[in-house]
Design an enzyme around this catalytic site. Structure first.
Site, PDB file in Angstrom:
ATOM      1  N   SER A 163     -32.013  47.565 -26.047  1.00 54.22           N
ATOM      2  CA  SER A 163     -30.364  46.124 -26.021  1.00 54.22           C
ATOM      3  C   SER A 163     -29.452  47.218 -25.996  1.00 54.22           C
ATOM      4  O   SER A 163     -29.476  48.235 -26.238  1.00 54.22           O
ATOM      5  CB  SER A 163     -30.568  45.833 -27.529  1.00 54.22           C
ATOM      6  OG  SER A 163     -30.891  46.424 -28.378  1.00 54.22           O
ATOM      7  N   TYR A 164     -28.063  46.623 -26.000  1.00 57.78           N
ATOM      8  CA  TYR A 164     -26.988  47.297 -26.513  1.00 57.78           C
ATOM      9  C   TYR A 164     -27.156  48.293 -27.375  1.00 57.78           C
ATOM     10  O   TYR A 164     -27.675  47.994 -28.928  1.00 57.78           O
ATOM     11  CB  TYR A 164     -25.953  46.386 -26.459  1.00 57.78           C
ATOM     12  CG  TYR A 164     -24.564  46.784 -26.640  1.00 57.78           C
ATOM     13  CD1 TYR A 164     -24.240  47.473 -25.400  1.00 57.78           C
ATOM     14  CD2 TYR A 164     -23.385  45.969 -27.329  1.00 57.78           C
ATOM     15  CE1 TYR A 164     -22.466  47.843 -24.890  1.00 57.78           C
ATOM     16  CE2 TYR A 164     -22.665  47.132 -27.336  1.00 57.78           C
ATOM     17  CZ  TYR A 164     -22.319  47.723 -26.325  1.00 57.78           C
ATOM     18  OH  TYR A 164     -20.509  48.548 -25.668  1.00 57.78           O
TER      19      TYR A 164
END
Lengths: 663, 238
Positions: free
Chosen positions: A363-364
C-alpha cells in the site's frame, strides 16, 4: 463524454488504467519519454451517469512547477540578499516539466471532466492544483464543477474502483498550506544559504584543503601512487529550516558524550540459593542505584545489624503476561525499524517501499496512521500471503505461518486477530500493508525484497495473537528494604514466530519460596558501578526525534538526513555492526555560531520549525491564512538575518574555535 | 504566643533565640519545639571521630534541626544539572533524547511520544512505574542543630516535605535510628515544622547547579587522576 485522469507518477497511471479499463487500455507516447497516455472506456464515474466515458489517463512526474526568484534579477550576487525577503516569486518549469505540462494541456483540450489521481497527502493536493492550472490553460471550458479528485491509498482493484465511484474535490486549504511552506522554505533557505556561504566559504575551503593535504602527505608516505585526491565539490553552506534542527539533534548528542562525566553509584544486592538447582538468584534493591556512598552504607549496615542474614518473602506474584504484537506500520516506524533490524538507511528503505508501492506489492508507504479501518478485509490479505495456489517449493518463508493463521484445521492457538489500534490517524491512508505476494520471478532488487519481507512479517505479526507467558515476581523484605527478582516462562510464542526481531525469552527459574517464608541470604553485597556515556546518535533514533518534534514529514525526513550528510555537516561512522551519525567541525560550528549570536532556539533547536508546522495545520483547518503566516514568519527571519549579517565575524570566530578544539 | 514558634521557624537556629521563662502558658506543640531547641544537642560533647564511628543507635529525645540542603541521590548529578538548566534556560536545552524538556515551559517542551527502548510490553506501565519510582526516590538531607553541628538524614519512606525550603525546621523523634552520622528518617518519626531562611533560598536553582557542577568537576578530576595512575602502574619496572 471525455474524462482526463492525471496521476502523480506513470506507474500509478498504468496500474489505475489497467484496473478501470479492465485490462483493455491502449498506450500512447506523450511529449515526455517517461509519461505515457493510456486510453480506455469506463462507465463507473458518478458524473458519467452510468454511460461509457472515453478516458485518457496520464501522469506528471512529481511536482509540475517550482517556486523561485527570477534568476536575471535576483540570482546570486545580482541583488542585495535581504531584498529576497520581499522579492516577487516566479513559478518555474524545467524543460521536462514543460513537456509534461504541454501533454496535459493537449489531453485536456477536449475533456469534459478532469479527475486528479495524485497521492492523497498535502503535497499530492498541491500537485493536483498544479495539474489543474495546466488543464485550464489547455481547456478554458473547464470549471471547478468539472474537476474531481480520487481518494485512494493503494492499488488494490476494489479500492481503486471505489475511489473512481466516489470522487471528491481538491482541498484548496491544503494547497494553500503547501504554497506557504514552499514560499517560506525558499525565502529563508536562499537568504541564509547565500549569507552563510558568502561568509564561510573561504574558511571552510581552506580548512578542507588543509585536511586533504595532511591526508595526502600521509598517503604519499604510504603509497606514492595514491596521492591524488578527488577534487571536492564547491562549498555551499546551506540553510534549511529542517536541516538545522536535524543537525542540532546530532550535535547535542555529540556534546552530551563529550561533556559526559562518569559518576560512581552504589547499590545493594542479595543472593538466595535455589534449593532445587543449587543456582543462586540475584535480588535487586528496589531503590536501584544511589549516588551517595554514605547513604547506601547506612542502609546496608542498618539491614545487616537489624536482620542479619534473614529476609522474608513479602510478595509473590505469578500472573499471565503478554508481549504485545506490533502496532500497524507507519512510515516513520518502517524507516526506524529498517534502520534497526535491516541496517538499511531511511532514504533507501523509503525508496524501496515507494518502488514496491508503484509495482503494486504494498500500500501507499507514506502514512502516519497506525490503525486499520474496522471494515477492512485484512483476512483476505493474510490469505494471499498464504499462497495457497502455489506449489510448496515456490512459497515464501512466511507462507506457512500465514496459512496457519487462517486455517480452521490448525491446532495452534495463534489464529487471525484484527490488529491493535494505535492513536494516530492521518485520515488519508491506512497503515502500510502488503497487497499481493511476491512470486519467485518478481522484478525486485535486493533492498526491495528485504523491505517487502519486513512489511509482510510486520503485517502478519499485527494480525496474530500476542505472545503469552507467565511472569513471577518475588519480593523480599530485608529489615524494611525491599529486593525483587522476576522470572518469565514463555508459553506461546505466537507472533514472535514470524517477527524474529522481537526478543522475549524464558528466564532462569526463581527459588521455590512461599509467601511469608523466611529465607537465608547467601550473600549480601554493597556494590558500586559507574555511569557510562550514551551512544552516539543512530539514524533510527534521529528519525524518531525528528518525527516526534515535527521536523520534516514521513516523506522528507530521509532527505533532510541525507542533505546534511551531503553538505558535510554530519558524517556516518561505522562501529562494529552499528552506524552512528557524528557532526563535523562545520556542523558543530554552525550550531554554536547561531547559539553565540543568540538565535539558538530559532535554528538548531526544533521549536521554530514546530511552530511553523502548527501554523500550516491551522491553514489546513481554516484558522489562519497563508498571508498571515507568511507575514509573521518572514518578519521573524528578516530580523534573524539582520542579526546574523551584523555578526558574521562571530560565525568565523566560532568556526576557528571549534576547529581548534576538534582537530 | 505563636510569635515564639514563628521566631524559631524564620531564624537561623544557630543564633540565640530568646524565650519566655514560663513555658506552661504555651501550646503543646510550641512547648515541644522549645524543649527540643533547649535540649542538649545530639552528640554535643563527643568528638567527631566517635560520632562518625557510632554504629546503629536510637535517638532518645526530640531533636530540633534546620535543613541546610536537600539532595536527590537517586538521580545522577549530570541529569539534575540538565534538568535545572532546561528550567533556567529552555532555549538552550539539549534536545537529543525523547526525555528532554520535561521541566521546560510549554513552548520549549520536547515531545515525548515514544519510548526509546520499551518494546510494547504490557508488563510495564509507564505511569505506575513513574509513581513507584517517585516513592523510591531517596533524598539526602543536610541537617544542622543549634550548636552548628551538621548531620545527615536519608528518607526510608516517602516524606511529604522532601521538597521543603532551605532553613525549614524538623523535629526528629525518639526511636529514630542513627548510624555513623546519618539519621534514617521515616514520615512517622519526623515532625515537619516548616519555616524558611530567605537568603539561603535566593537563586536556589543557580546555587544547586553550581554545587552539582563543582562536584562533577571533582569526579572528572578523580577519574582523570585514577586513569593517570593506572597508566603509571602499567610502566614496567626497570
Amino acid at each position: 463524454m471525455k474524462v482526463l485522469c492525471v496521476a502523480e507518477k506513470n506507474s500509478i497511471a498504468k496500474s489505475v488504467s489497467q484496473i478501470l479499463g479492465g485490462g483493455r487500455s491502449t498506450i500512447r507516447d506523450s511529449t515526455y519519454t517517461y509519461v505515457k497516455n493510456y486510453d480506455f472506456q469506463y462507465s463507473g464515474f458518478p458524473f458519467g451517469n452510468g454511460q461509457d466515458c472515453q478516458v485518457t489517463m496520464t501522469s506528471v512526474a512529481g511536482h509540475l512547477t517550482s517556486v523561485d526568484f527570477r534568476g536575471d534579477i535576483y540570482g546570486w550576487g545580482k541583488c542585495p540578499i535581504y531584498e529576497l525577503f520581499d522579492a516577487p516569486l516566479s513559478t518555474e518549469m524545467d524543460s521536462n516539466q514543460k513537456k509534461i505540462a504541454s501533454n496535459i494541456q493537449k489531453e485536456a483540450r477536449n475533456a469534459d471532466f478532469l479527475m486528479i489521481w495524485t497521492d492523497c497527502d498535502r503535497e499530492g493536493e498541491y500537485i493536483g492544483w498544479e495539474i489543474l492550472q495546466e488543464a485550464e490553460r489547455g481547456n478554458r471550458r473547464l470549471n471547478e464543477q468539472q474537476v474531481y479528485r480520487a481518494n485512494f491509498s493503494h492499488l488494490e482493484r476494489r479500492h481503486i474502483l471505489d475511489a473512481a465511484r466516489r470522487p471528491q474535490r481538491l482541498d484548496m486549504k491544503s494547497v494553500s498550506a503547501v504554497r506557504t511552506r514552499m514560499e517560506l522554505d525558499l525565502r529563508t533557505g536562499v537568504t541564509f544559504t547565500r549569507l552563510l556561504t558568502d561568509t564561510m566559504k573561504q574558511k571552510v575551503e581552506a580548512s578542507r584543503l588543509q585536511v586533504n593535504n595532511n591526508s595526502n602527505n600521509n598517503n604519499i608516505q604510504n603509497n606514492q601512487n595514491h596521492h591524488k585526491k578527488k577534487k571536492d565539490s564547491p562549498v555551499i553552506v546551506s540553510y534549511g529550516a529542517c536541516q538545522f534542527p536535524t543537525l542540532g539533534f546530532v550535535v547535542d548528542r555529540f556534546e552530551r558524550i563529550e561533556n559526559f562525566v562518569s559518576e560512581e553509584f552504589w547499590y545493594i544486592q542479595l543472593q538466595i540459593k535455589n534449593a532445587d538447582t543449587g543456582d543462586s538468584t540475584t535480588f535487586q534493591w528496589d531503590r536501584g542505584h544511589l549516588f551517595d556512598r554514605l547513604s547506601v552504607l547506612t542502609f546496608y549496615e542498618s539491614c545487616i545489624e537489624t536482620a542479619g542474614d534473614k529476609a522474608k518473602v513479602v510478595d509473590l506474584k505469578s500472573k499471565p503476561t503478554s508481549k504485545y504484537r506490533p502496532l500497524p506500520l507507519t512510515t516513520v516506524e518502517l524507516q526506524r525499524n529498517c534502520a534497526r533490524f535491516l541496517r538499511m538507511n531511511a532514504k533507501k528503505s523509503l525508496a524501496a517501499a515507494e518502488k514496491l508501492y508503484q509495482k503494486g506489492f504494498v500500500s501507499y508507504p507514506r502514512t502516519e496512521t497506525d490503525t486499520f479501518p474496522q471494515n477492512m478485509d485484512l483476512k483476505s490479505l493474510v490469505e494471499k500471503q498464504a499462497q495457497l495456489d502455489q506449489p510448496g517449493n515456490n512459497k515464501t518463508a512466511w507462507a506457512s505461518y500465514a496459512e496457519s493463521l487462517i486455517s480452521e484445521s490448525s491446532s495452534s492457538n495463534n489464529k487471525f486477530r484484527f490488529p491493535r489500534s494505535g492513536s494516530h490517524d492521518d485520515k488519508a491512508h491506512p497503515p502500510i500493508h502488503p497487497i499481493v505476494p511476491v512470486s519467485g520471478n518478481a522484478n525486485l532488487n535486493i533492498d526491495e525484497k528485504r523491505v517487502y519481507e519486513y512489511i509482510v512479517r510486520h503485517f502478519l505479526a499485527c494480525c496474530s495473537e500476542d505472545a503469552k507467558g507467565q511472569s513471577t515476581t518475588l519480593i523480599l523484605d530485608w529489615a524494611g528494604e525491599k529486593f525483587s527478582a522476576s522470572g518469565l516462562i514463555v508459553l506461546e510464542r505466537n507472533f514472535l514466530d514470524v517477527y524474529p526481531w522481537a526478543k522475549w525469552e524464558t528466564t532462569k527459574r526463581l527459588p521455590r519460596l512461599e509467601m511469608n517464608e523466611e529465607c537465608e541470604i547467601s550473600k549480601a553485597d554493597m556494590l558500586s558501578g559507574n555511569t557510562s556515556p550514551p551512544k552516539p546518535m543512530t539514524e533510527s533514533e534521529l528519525i524518531m526525534l525528528m518525527d516526534a518534534n515535527g521536523i520534516g514529514t514521513d516523506a522528507t525526513i530521509a532527505d533532510h538526513i541525507d542533505k546534511i550528510q551531503v553538505r558535510q555537516y554530519i558524517r556516518s561512522e561505522k562501529v562494529g555492526k552499528e552506524t552512528f551519525l557524528q557532526p563535523t567541525i562545520l556542523g558543530v560550528a554552525l550550531v554554536h555560531g547561531f547559539e553565540t549570536i543568540g538565535l539558538e532556539d530559532s535554528f538548531a533547536k526544533p521549536f521554530q520549525r514546530r511552530e511553523m508546522e502548527e501554523d500550516l495545520k491551522k491553514i489546513c483547518e481554516g484558522r489562519l491564512s497563508k498571508e498571515e503566516v507568511i507575514v509573521d514568519i518572514v518578519g521573524k527571519y528578516r530580523d534573524y538575518w539582520q542579526r546574523t549579517n551584523s555578526a558574521k565575524n562571530t560565525l568565523l570566530e566560532v568556526f576557528d574555535r571549534v576547529r581548534q578544539s576538534m582537530s | 504566643m505563636a510569635s515564639y514558634l514563628s521566631s524559631i521557624l524564620s531564624q537561623d537556629i544557630t543564633q540565640d533565640i530568646p524565650f519566655p521563662s514560663n513555658l506552661s502558658s504555651l501550646g503543646s506543640r510550641e512547648q515541644l519545639v522549645i524543649k527540643a531547641y533547649k535540649d542538649e544537642g545530639w552528640f554535643s560533647n563527643v568528638a567527631m571521630s566517635s560520632m562518625v564511628e557510632q554504629k546503629l543507635c536510637k535517638v532518645d529525645r526530640e531533636l530540633l534541626f534546620q535543613v541546610l540542603m536537600v539532595e536527590n541521590i537517586s538521580k545522577s548529578k549530570l541529569n539534575q544539572v540538565d534538568e535545572i538548566k532546561t528550567k533556567l534556560d529552555p532555549k538552550n536545552q539539549k534536545v537529543d533524547t525523547l526525555r528532554s524538556g520535561k521541566k521546560a515551559p510549554p513552548k520549549y517542551k520536547m515531545v515525548n511520544q515514544v519510548d526509546v527502548d520499551e518494546d510494547n510490553d504490557n508488563t510495564t506501565n509507564a505511569t505506575s512505574s513513574r509513581l513507584a519510582n517517585n516513592a523510591k526516590t531517596v533524598f539526602k538531607f543536610t541537617l544542622q542543630n543549634k550548636n552548628g553541628d551538621v548531620f545527615f538524614g536519608v528518607n526510608t519512606t516517602v516524606l511529604p516535605w522532601s521538597s521543603c525550603l532551605l532553613g525549614a525546621k524538623i523535629i526528629i523523634k525518639p526511636g529514630t535510628i542513627f548510624n555513623k552520622g546519618v539519621f534514617l528518617l521515616q514520615d512517622s518519626n519526623v515532625i515537619f515544622l516548616g519555616g524558611i531562611n530567605k537568603i539561603w533560598n535566593e537563586n536556589r536553582d543557580y546555587k544547586t547547579c553550581e554545587y552539582l557542577e563543582a562536584k562533577l568537576e571533582r569526579e572528572r578530576e578523580n577519574t582523570t587522576n585514577s586513569a593517570k595512575n593506572k597508566r603509571k602502574r602499567k610502566v614496567p619496572p626497570n
